[in-house]
Every structure is written in structure tokens, then in C-alpha cells.
Design a protein around this motif. Structure first.
Motif, PDB file in Angstrom:
ATOM      1  N   ALA A 639       8.402 -47.150 -95.730  1.00 16.12           N
ATOM      2  CA  ALA A 639       8.011 -45.866 -95.126  1.00 16.12           C
ATOM      3  C   ALA A 639       7.245 -46.112 -93.828  1.00 16.12           C
ATOM      4  O   ALA A 639       7.446 -45.409 -92.826  1.00 16.12           O
ATOM      5  N   GLY A 640       6.353 -47.116 -93.820  1.00 13.44           N
ATOM      6  CA  GLY A 640       5.614 -47.436 -92.600  1.00 13.44           C
ATOM      7  C   GLY A 640       6.527 -47.927 -91.495  1.00 13.44           C
ATOM      8  O   GLY A 640       6.363 -47.576 -90.323  1.00 13.44           O
ATOM      9  N   LEU A 641       7.522 -48.756 -91.847  1.00  8.04           N
ATOM     10  CA  LEU A 641       8.482 -49.259 -90.867  1.00  8.04           C
ATOM     11  C   LEU A 641       9.272 -48.105 -90.261  1.00  8.04           C
ATOM     12  O   LEU A 641       9.415 -48.007 -89.033  1.00  8.04           O
ATOM     13  N   PHE A 642       9.768 -47.190 -91.121  1.00  9.03           N
ATOM     14  CA  PHE A 642      10.573 -46.065 -90.628  1.00  9.03           C
ATOM     15  C   PHE A 642       9.723 -45.125 -89.763  1.00  9.03           C
ATOM     16  O   PHE A 642      10.205 -44.591 -88.752  1.00  9.03           O
ATOM     17  N   SER A 643       8.467 -44.916 -90.160  1.00  9.50           N
ATOM     18  CA  SER A 643       7.585 -44.056 -89.360  1.00  9.50           C
ATOM     19  C   SER A 643       7.361 -44.642 -87.974  1.00  9.50           C
ATOM     20  O   SER A 643       7.371 -43.928 -86.964  1.00  9.50           O
ATOM     21  N   THR A 644       7.138 -45.956 -87.937  1.00  8.27           N
ATOM     22  CA  THR A 644       6.934 -46.611 -86.642  1.00  8.27           C
ATOM     23  C   THR A 644       8.162 -46.458 -85.762  1.00  8.27           C
ATOM     24  O   THR A 644       8.056 -46.119 -84.576  1.00  8.27           O
ATOM     25  N   ARG A 645       9.335 -46.667 -86.355  1.00 10.60           N
ATOM     26  CA  ARG A 645      10.557 -46.525 -85.557  1.00 10.60           C
ATOM     27  C   ARG A 645      10.717 -45.090 -85.069  1.00 10.60           C
ATOM     28  O   ARG A 645      11.059 -44.855 -83.893  1.00 10.60           O
ATOM     29  N   GLY A 646      10.448 -44.120 -85.923  1.00  8.85           N
ATOM     30  CA  GLY A 646      10.595 -42.725 -85.521  1.00  8.85           C
ATOM     31  C   GLY A 646       9.620 -42.332 -84.430  1.00  8.85           C
ATOM     32  O   GLY A 646       9.987 -41.643 -83.463  1.00  8.85           O
ATOM     33  N   ALA A 664      13.740 -40.161 -92.876  1.00  7.33           N
ATOM     34  CA  ALA A 664      13.854 -41.261 -93.830  1.00  7.33           C
ATOM     35  C   ALA A 664      12.469 -41.732 -94.274  1.00  7.33           C
ATOM     36  O   ALA A 664      12.246 -42.051 -95.458  1.00  7.33           O
ATOM     37  N   ALA A 665      11.514 -41.764 -93.337  1.00 10.20           N
ATOM     38  CA  ALA A 665      10.149 -42.171 -93.681  1.00 10.20           C
ATOM     39  C   ALA A 665       9.532 -41.186 -94.661  1.00 10.20           C
ATOM     40  O   ALA A 665       8.834 -41.582 -95.610  1.00 10.20           O
ATOM     41  N   ARG A 666       9.814 -39.872 -94.447  1.00 14.54           N
ATOM     42  CA  ARG A 666       9.221 -38.871 -95.339  1.00 14.54           C
ATOM     43  C   ARG A 666       9.786 -39.006 -96.750  1.00 14.54           C
ATOM     44  O   ARG A 666       9.058 -38.883 -97.746  1.00 14.54           O
ATOM     45  N   ASP A 674       1.056 -43.017-101.656  1.00 14.72           N
ATOM     46  CA  ASP A 674       0.195 -43.123-100.475  1.00 14.72           C
ATOM     47  C   ASP A 674       0.085 -41.761 -99.794  1.00 14.72           C
ATOM     48  O   ASP A 674       1.025 -41.300 -99.146  1.00 14.72           O
ATOM     49  N   HIS A 675      -1.056 -41.089 -99.955  1.00 11.02           N
ATOM     50  CA  HIS A 675      -1.250 -39.755 -99.359  1.00 11.02           C
ATOM     51  C   HIS A 675      -1.192 -39.819 -97.834  1.00 11.02           C
ATOM     52  O   HIS A 675      -0.717 -38.869 -97.191  1.00 11.02           O
ATOM     53  N   ALA A 676      -1.662 -40.904 -97.257  1.00 10.93           N
ATOM     54  CA  ALA A 676      -1.646 -41.010 -95.802  1.00 10.93           C
ATOM     55  C   ALA A 676      -0.218 -41.053 -95.269  1.00 10.93           C
ATOM     56  O   ALA A 676       0.124 -40.349 -94.312  1.00 10.93           O
ATOM     57  N   LEU A 677       0.636 -41.870 -95.893  1.00  9.68           N
ATOM     58  CA  LEU A 677       2.032 -41.934 -95.453  1.00  9.68           C
ATOM     59  C   LEU A 677       2.726 -40.588 -95.602  1.00  9.68           C
ATOM     60  O   LEU A 677       3.467 -40.148 -94.715  1.00  9.68           O
ATOM     61  N   ARG A 678       2.456 -39.922 -96.710  1.00 11.84           N
ATOM     62  CA  ARG A 678       3.100 -38.620 -96.943  1.00 11.84           C
ATOM     63  C   ARG A 678       2.622 -37.592 -95.926  1.00 11.84           C
ATOM     64  O   ARG A 678       3.412 -36.824 -95.370  1.00 11.84           O
ATOM     65  N   GLY A 679       1.307 -37.573 -95.660  1.00  7.62           N
ATOM     66  CA  GLY A 679       0.770 -36.614 -94.703  1.00  7.62           C
ATOM     67  C   GLY A 679       1.269 -36.851 -93.292  1.00  7.62           C
ATOM     68  O   GLY A 679       1.626 -35.912 -92.568  1.00  7.62           O
ATOM     69  N   LEU A 680       1.304 -38.106 -92.885  1.00  9.96           N
ATOM     70  CA  LEU A 680       1.756 -38.427 -91.535  1.00  9.96           C
ATOM     71  C   LEU A 680       3.227 -38.081 -91.339  1.00  9.96           C
ATOM     72  O   LEU A 680       3.615 -37.517 -90.302  1.00  9.96           O
ATOM     73  N   ALA A 681       4.059 -38.412 -92.322  1.00 17.02           N
ATOM     74  CA  ALA A 681       5.489 -38.105 -92.197  1.00 17.02           C
ATOM     75  C   ALA A 681       5.714 -36.602 -92.135  1.00 17.02           C
ATOM     76  O   ALA A 681       6.533 -36.109 -91.340  1.00 17.02           O
ATOM     77  N   ALA A 682       4.996 -35.831 -92.962  1.00 15.63           N
ATOM     78  CA  ALA A 682       5.139 -34.375 -92.945  1.00 15.63           C
ATOM     79  C   ALA A 682       4.664 -33.794 -91.624  1.00 15.63           C
ATOM     80  O   ALA A 682       5.305 -32.891 -91.045  1.00 15.63           O
ATOM     81  N   ALA A 683       3.518 -34.269 -91.120  1.00 13.30           N
ATOM     82  CA  ALA A 683       2.979 -33.759 -89.860  1.00 13.30           C
ATOM     83  C   ALA A 683       3.940 -34.023 -88.712  1.00 13.30           C
ATOM     84  O   ALA A 683       4.193 -33.141 -87.879  1.00 13.30           O
TER      85      ALA A 683
END
Length: 886
Positions: A639-646, A664-666, A674-683
Motif C-alpha cells: 500500500a505504501g509503494l502504491f501510494s508513493t507511485r500515485g 490500488a493503494a486504497r 494501518d489507519h494512517a495508510l487508509r486515511g491517506l489513501a482516502a484523502a
């Protein structure tokens, strides 16, 4: 008989037998001073007129004669002679002029004279010829006096040194040094005084970084020899070209030989040991020596007999034995230079010990890649040139037609060459026949050429340096050569494996094959590219080394993902910039070995480094490679890798790619805890919806999902979520909600040290002001951000903030400034992968349109082109100028 005293070194005054002579105003004082400067020689009236007046008046001759008559009517009259042809102040035993005494002492520096002259200097205030104004002759006369004063101060310091008053000498010399920072002879004497003042009675001398530590030795110089007289010199080579740099090193060499009888100059092959010694000998440093012998041992066999024969021949010893050489030199004084010791170090050590024991007037200076190991030896390590000296040497050695070169390219080249003078000389020669960008690679290829097919002297010198190492030292250097960038002891222990490498590392530093410097209180080491190639040869580090290397830098990237969003992240940025070549090498190794976990950790963990360092293009390419690797990894890591790419795709304007990978990250984040990953992807999903011309849904649901677990997130993640959702609310027209979220984001970011959010929250708040056409509040909000980004060397944050300032310029009616800002952002942004049209197309195009509306087409083009030529510092000044507008 009466005695007259004339003072020039302070205010111009005179007395006769202690009774002050009333000289009058400026002109008569200037006339007396001008005559005193000639010391008894007559000065023609015509010369006096042009010396006393810039533009002599019509009655100048009559005025001059009147003043002379008044002076002759005083008690000085018996010593003032002349008439129509000119005037003079008589030089006889009854006339005492302070300047004459000073210059007598300079010409004949005897200690008794200096005692008297020092009493004159006690009144020296650095402002001679006072009370006469500024007649034409006064500038040159004052310079003459200052030179005389400095010469006496210098000779007094020398006398203090000879008398053992080292601290007194050092105080005087440091004052002179401040006044004459470019005087190399003075610098050398300062180093001598420092050494003698520091050393006391210690027996061993060490020289490091231009400073000498150790004990004084019995002076060998003949004090009766004048400083300009040269003794007998044997075998010193003539330099082909002027030496560049090494000023401090020459001074340190003088100091070392003043306090020790055996000095060994060590350093890597090609660092310029021989050249430094030859230049030092030719520069007058050894001018007081009775003899100077220069012995080159380059081709001598590594035996005492062969080495002794070469030294005996050079010194004129009748018997080629250790005892014969020592006996021959026993009653002589001077310096014996033994150059190129290296393979003959044991033999030279035996000879040096014997000579120093028998010949008390002899000092020995040897050059070698390592110390001799003789008791009482002073070791001075010669490091590579500084960057500025290396560039200067390269440009000095270029043929005239090749001298128009790019300074940045030269800096890169000399760094690849380890700033070794020999390598730089070869590079300059090649630059005459090939493009500059090919010179470095051609030399590096030659380093790998086998000796059987012929090699350059540079390659041979480096190879012979490696041959002097022990097996363990060669193995350690080979392991260290695998690092592409500076490294720490901790990295060496983790990557090189097996036994401890600390002792070997220290010896390699001593041999100048590895460089060392302090960074943030920690020693950091580096192997120059030239030495890397020689050390690696045809054998790259093995698979076990590569595995440890990628694991170490993978772990470093994982730590960086947290450290970059915490207080003190500037230090982490500096570390990552330094280690970037090793980080990319570790990533490439991960990809080639199919290690998806490490590849994802490195590329996914360095988002904020890529953004703040302007390396988005490199980093997104790495994330694409990592995503393409087969195999499964931890869902949170993915999820962190996909978020960085996005996020990077969004920054680079690839909106379809951004939407795909944030989605894909979301999906991966929702499967994690991980609440942080979920929150960041949603935001970020919500924010991408606001940028779409045809959004599939309203972003409200994503905003609610992003904020749902805000209290359970780390502060850095929560601050980022609040920032993004604030931007979403602003894009949705909810200005007050946006401001509230942005204020919370800024407060959290300041608390935890997330510098990106701390910078960007005010930027978005400024956009809210500009939505309402409020230019002044927008500028006031942006200025702290711009100053901070510039101070922290954060180019992307700076460009984002400045691009918004273009809208503020339009709101304030400063459309010409706005056009220049837009031009500068376009030009500078290309260097850092930043394009505001891609990142914030609606906002930037709006600000651009508002600026153009206030200008004609010709005005727009002129100001925009002017902005294209701006550098970042000039861009900041442009924006700061908006603060004066209302």
C-alpha cells in the motif's frame, strides 16, 4: 651640541633637546616630512610643489619659500639647508628621525638596534604622517613606512623565536598574518611559531591538517647567513610548470622541518608529494640551509646496499655504506631529501637512523606512501587538492584553445579523479583532443587496463600503491570500493561482513587511499572513483556483499520514511543526498535479484525525499520497477509503494496513473490495520476527484473516510490527511472548513516536525485568500513559507509557493512581476521535475490568466522572457518585493 628629533611614524612633530618645536599648520609640517623622507638628499622646488599641492596655486613657489623661512627660523634651522634649487634636512649624528632608525634596523637587523626600534614601535598606531592632511606624496610615503614597520615586527618575531620566546613571537606573527593574509612566507613562520609554542619538551612530532604537534629540535640553520643567501643545492629537479595550490601545506612543511629532524611526507600515488617538495625547496624555504641534497629512489632496489649506494652517490660520500654516509654528513648542515621511498622504506629507515645519530646538523625529509617508523619521526599526510584548487589546476594545464569549459563539468571531473594532481594533469592533456565529458571515463578505462598490454604512469602508480598493502588491507579496500558514496563505520561493519575492518580502515586513511571527514560529529569515509576502479579491478563485490549492501540500505530507507516526516528531517535529507548513489545501487541489485520486498521498501519509503530533493522522475521510475516485480509482499508495504507511485504520478502530471495507483493503494490499505495508510489513501482519492473534469462521485464520502480514524494516526500522517482534506474542501468551495482543517494540519505538522505539511498548509491557505482576490493577506501568508523553503534548500516547496505568489501579484496589480514569476517557475521547475500546469492545472492557469489580463501581449512576452533568466535567489527577491504593495 644640540640634538634634533623628528617624528614621522605618528603625528609629524619635532623637538630640539626635548623642547617642542612649533611647526605651524598642515603645510609646514608636510614640508618638513617631505624633506625628512629623502634623508639628507635635496628636493627640488619643482618636485616640492607637485608633492605638496594637487593643483599648485599661482603663488605656490612664494608660499613654499615663506614656509621654509619660518621653519629655518625655529630651533630646527641649523639642519635645514638649501636655496632656489631645492631644500634638504641634513643627515648627521645630531639629527634623529624615527623613520631613519626604523629603516636602518631593516637594513642591518642586529638585536641591539631592534631593542631601540621596538621602543619606537610601541608608539606605532598604524597612522603615520598625522597632522599634514592628504598632500599628493603622503599615500606612497605611508605605504613605505608600513612596510618598514612590518619588516621590523617580522624580524623581532624571528628574534623571539630564536630566543625561545615562542608565545611572544606567535602573538606578533598572528597580528601580521591578519594584515597580510596572502603572504606565504609569513604563513610558514606562523606555523613554526605555533609548533614551537605548542610543543614544549615532547619528543615525537605529528603533522595533521597543516598543524604540527611535537617537540622543538636544536636549530641547524647558520644564523649568520642572510635570508637571501642560498647554500649548495644538489639534484633538485626543475619544475616544468608553476604549482597550483598547496599554500597551507608548504607552510606546514616549513614548520615540521623547523621542529623535527626527520619528516616523512606521506600520501597516495599521484597526490603530488614530490612536486610539493620541489616547489617548497625552490620557494626559498631552505634558503638558510648550508646544503640541500635531493635523492630520488624511484628505481632503487629494496635493499640497504642498493639504497645506500644511491644516497652515497648523491651526497658525495666516498664509501657506499650506512656508516660511510653518516660519517660523511657528520660535520655538515642541511636537508637531505629522499624522494620516492616506498619499496625501500626499511632500508631508508636504517640509513636515516644512522645519519640522524651521527650528523646533528642534518634534517631528513622523505616522501613515501607510508611512514618510516623511525622514533621521533614527524609524519605529514598530504591529502588530495581542495575542489577549488583541483579545478584551478585543471584549467591552468589546459591548452589555450580548450579553456572555455563548463565549470560544473570540471568540478564533476576532478571529483571523479579523486582531486589527485597527477590524474588532473593527464585529464587536462586529454581534454585537448576529446570532449570534456569523455575525459574522465577514458582515464577510468585505462585504470582497468592490464599491465601486460601497457598502462599509464597513473595506473601503474595506483597499482603499486595497492601492492604495498597487506592481504587483509587489500581485501578491506576491495570491500570498501563497493560503496558508491561516502559511508560510515557502521555501514562498513554491516556490509563488509566477517572480521572487524576498523584497523584496516584507519591504515587505509593513513595511506590516503580512503578519505575521511567529520559530518555531524561522525567520521564519514569515501573512496575516490579513480581508486575504486583500481581497487575493484575485474572483480566486483561478491553476492554476499551485495545482499548485505541492499539489506543495509533497505533498512536505511525504512527509517527514512519516518524520519523525513519528523523534526530534524533536514539532517536526514542531507544523509540521503549523500547516500543516494548507494541507495540506487542497492535498489538495482534488489530488482536484478528479484528481491521485491527490499525494492518496495526503498522506492516506497523515499517519497518525501523525492519530493523535497526534486528527484520525482527517478523515484517514480523506481516505483514502477518495484511494482512490476513478481511475488507477494506485506499488504501495508505494498500500500505504501502504491501510494508513493500515485502521489509522484500526480506531481508529474500523469493523472490517469495517479488515479490507478491511489485506487490500488486504497484497496491494499483497507485490507491492512494501518489507519494512517487508509486515511491517506482516502484523502488523496478525494483530492483526485476534485481535479477531474468529470468526477465519478462527490468527494464527501472519501473525506469522511479519511478523517474517520484521525485520532488513531501518528501526528505526521494525521497532519497530511488534514492538509489534503483541507485542499478538497477549498476546491469544493467550503472556504471556512478548508481554513479550519489547514490550521489543524499546520499545528500538528509544527508539533511533529513534518516540514512538507508545515510548508504547504499556508500555501493552500493563501489560495483561499486568492479565491477572494485578497492579494496582501496571501503574500503575508506565503512569505514565511518561501523564506523557510529557500533556507532549507527545498526547491519543490519553494516553486509551489512561488507559483501561488503569481496569483497574489495579479491581485495586487503587479502584473509585470507576476509574469516574471511565471517565467522563472517554468524555467527552474524543469530542473526539479515540477510543472504547476500538471500539478495544479486549474489554479495555475487561473493565476496565469489574471496576470496576462493586466498586460499587453508584448509586455507579457518581455516580462515572461525576463523571468526565464532568473535564478532561485532572484525569484525569491521578486516575491519579497510584493510585501511592499497593498
Amino acid at each position: 651640541m644640540a640634538t634634533a628629533h623628528v617624528q614621522l611614524l605618528d603625528r609629524v612633530d619635532a623637538d630640539v633637546d626635548g623642547v617642542v618645536v612649533e611647526l605651524g599648520g598642515r603645510l609646514p609640517r608636510a614640508l618638513l616630512a617631505r624633506l625628512a623622507l629623502e634623508r639628507g638628499a635635496p628636493v627640488a622646488v619643482a618636485d616640492l610643489l607637485v608633492d605638496l599641492w594637487v593643483d599648485p596655486p599661482a603663488q605656490a613657489t612664494a608660499t613654499l619659500r615663506a614656509y621654509m623661512s619660518r621653519l629655518r627660523a625655529t630651533a630646527l634651522g641649523p639642519w635645514l639647508h638649501g636655496g632656489r634649487s631645492g631644500y634638504r634636512l641634513v643627515d648627521d649624528s645630531a639629527v634623529h628621525v624615527d623613520l631613519w632608525k626604523l629603516e636602518d634596523a631593516v637594513r642591518s637587523p642586529l638585536s641591539s638596534d631592534l631593542v631601540q626600534v621596538r621602543s619606537l614601535l610601541s608608539r606605532w598606531r598604524g597612522a603615520p604622517l598625522g597632522g599634514i592632511g592628504e598632500p599628493p606624496f603622503v599615500g606612497a610615503a605611508r605605504d613605505r613606512m608600513r612596510r618598514g614597520v612590518d619588516a621590523v615586527r617580522l624580524e623581532g618575531a624571528r628574534l623571539d623565536l630564536d630566543a625561545g620566546r615562542h608565545s611572544d613571537a606567535l602573538v606578533a606573527l598572528l597580528e601580521l598574518r591578519r594584515e597580510h593574509p596572502d603572504d606565504e612566507d609569513l604563513l610558514a613562520l606562523v606555523r613554526v611559531a605555533e609548533a614551537r609554542a605548542d610543543m614544549g619538551e615532547r619528543a615525537v612530532v605529528r603533522v595533521r591538517g597543516g598543524h604540527v604537534l611535537g617537540s622543538a629540535r636544536v636549530p641547524r640553520r647558520d644564523s649568520a647567513r642572510g635570508p637571501g643567501r642560498q647554500g649548495r643545492v644538489y639534484g633538485v629537479p626543475a619544475p616544468i610548470a608553476k604549482m597550483v595550490g598547496r599554500r597551507d601545506e608548504r607552510a606546514a612543511l616549513t614548520a615540521a622541518l623547523d621542529v623535527a629532524r626527520l619528516v616523512t611526507l606521506t600520501g597516495a600515488a599521484g597526490v603530488g608529494k614530490t612536486r610539493l617538495v620541489v616547489d617548497w625547496l625552490g620557494g626559498g624555504a631552505a634558503s638558510r640551509e648550508e646544503h640541500v641534497w635531493f635523492v630520488g629512489l624511484g628505481g632503487a632496489a629494496a635493499t640497504v646496499e642498493a639504497t645506500t649506494e644511491v644516497i652515497a652517490s648523491a651526497t658525495g660520500a666516498p664509501h657506499a655504506s650506512v656508516e660511510g654516509v653518516a660519517e660523511h654528513l657528520a660535520d655538515r648542515s642541511g636537508i637531505l631529501v629522499i624522494d620516492g621511498v616506498d619499496a625501500t622504506s626499511d632500508a631508508v629507515a636504517s640509513i636515516a637512523s644512522a645519519v640522524l645519530a651521527r650528523a646533528r646538523g642534518i634534517a631528513i625529509l622523505s616522501t613515501s606512501r607510508r611512514e618510516l617508523g623511525v622514533p621521533g619521526e614527524s609524519v605529514m599526510r598530504l591529502d588530495p587538492l581542495t575542489v577549488s584548487e583541483a579545478c584551478e589546476l585543471f584549467e591552468a594545464r589546459l591548452v589555450p584553445e580548450a579553456r572555455a569549459v563548463d565549470s560544473a563539468a570540471v568540478t564533476r571531473l576532478v571529483d571523479v579523479l579523486g582531486r589527485l594532481p597527477l590524474a588532473i594533469e593527464f585529464a587536462a592533456a586529454r581534454a585537448a583532443s576529446m570532449p570534456l565529458e569523455e575525459v574522465g571515463s577514458s582515464l577510468l578505462r585505462d585504470i582497468g587496463r592490464s599491465a601486460q598490454v601497457g598502462e599509464l604512469p597513473l595506473a601503474g602508480a595506483l597499482r603499486s600503491s595497492l601492492d604495498l598493502l597487506s592481504a587483509d588491507q587489500r581485501d578491506t579496500l576491495h570491500s570498501l570500493a563497493g560503496f558508491r558514496a561516502p559511508f560510515t563505520r557502521e555501514a562498513v561493519a554491516a556490509v563488509c561482513g566477517g572480521r572487524s575492518r576498523d584497523v584496516d580502515l584507519d591504515r587505509l586513511v593513513a595511506y590516503s587511499l580512503v578519505s575521511a571527514e567529520e559530518r555531524a560529529g561522525e567520521p564519514v569515509f569515501h573512496v575516490a572513483e579513480l581508486i575504486r576502479r583500481a581497487a575493484l579491478g575485474d572483480a566486483a563485490p561478491d553476492a554476499a556483499w551485495r545482499r548485505r549492501h541492499r539489506e543495509w540500505f533497505g533498512a536505511r530507507a525504512a527509517l527514512a520514511s519516518v524520519a523525513l516526516t519528523a523534526r530534524g528531517s533536514s539532517a536526514e535529507m542531507l544523509r540521503l543526498r549523500t547516500e543516494w548513489p548507494d541507495i540506487t545501487a542497492a535498489f538495482d541489485c534488489s530488482v536484478s535479484d528479484g528481491d521485491k520486498e527490499t525494492a518496495a521498501t526503498i522506492s516506497g519509503g523515499l517519497l518525501w525525499f523525492g519530493v523535497r530533493a526534486g528527484r520525482q522522475q527517478e523515484l517514480i521510475a523506481m516505483t514502477r520497477q518495484a511494482c512490476a516485480l513478481p511475488g507477494a509482499v506485506d499488504v501495508a508495504l505494498e500500500a505504501g509503494l502504491f501510494s508513493t507511485r500515485g502521489f509522484l504520478a500526480y506531481q508529474l502530471g500523469s493523472m490517469d496513473e495517479a488515479a490507478e495507483w491511489i485506487s490500488a493503494a486504497r484497496e491494499r490499505a483497507e485490507r491492512s490495520d494501518d489507519h494512517a495508510l487508509r486515511g491517506l489513501a482516502a484523502a488523496f482519492s478525494a483530492y483526485l476527484l476534485t481535479l477531474s473534469p468529470t468526477p465519478s462521485r462527490h468527494p464527501t464520502h472519501e473525506v469522511e473516510a479519511a478523517l474517520e480514524g484521525i485520532d488513531r494516526m501518528p501526528d505526521a500522517a494525521a497532519a497530511m490527511v488534514l492538509l489534503i482534506t483541507g485542499q478538497v474542501q477549498r476546491a469544493s468551495g467550503r472556504s471556512q472548513a478548508a481554513v479550519d482543517l489547514l490550521e489543524r494540519a499546520g499545528a500538528l505538522a509544527s508539533r511533529c516536525g513534518h516540514e512538507w505539511v508545515a510548508l504547504m498548509a499556508p500555501v493552500i491557505a493563501a489560495k483561499v485568500h486568492l479565491d477572494l482576490r485578497h492579494g496582501a493577506p496571501a503574500v503575508a501568508t506565503l512569505l514565511p513559507v518561501i523564506r523557510r523553503a529557500a533556507a532549507h534548500d527545498d526547491p519543490v516547496s519553494l516553486l509551489i509557493a512561488v507559483s501561488v505568489a503569481a496569483g497574489a501579484a495579479a491581485a495586487l496589480g503587479a502584473d509585470a512581476t507576476g509574469a516574471q514569476i511565471i517565467g522563472a517557475v517554468d524555467a527552474i521547475g524543469r530542473r526539479y521535475g515540477f510543472d504547476p500546469r500538471a500539478n495544479e492545472p486549474a489554479d495555475f492557469e487561473l493565476y496565469r490568466r489574471r496576470v496576462r489580463e493586466g498586460l499587453t501581449e508584448a509586455e507579457w512576452r518581455t516580462e515572461y522572457v525576463s523571468g526565464l533568466r532568473r535564478e532561485p535567489g532572484e525569484l525569491v527577491e521578486l516575491v519579497l518585493g510584493l510585501a511592499t504593495l497593498r
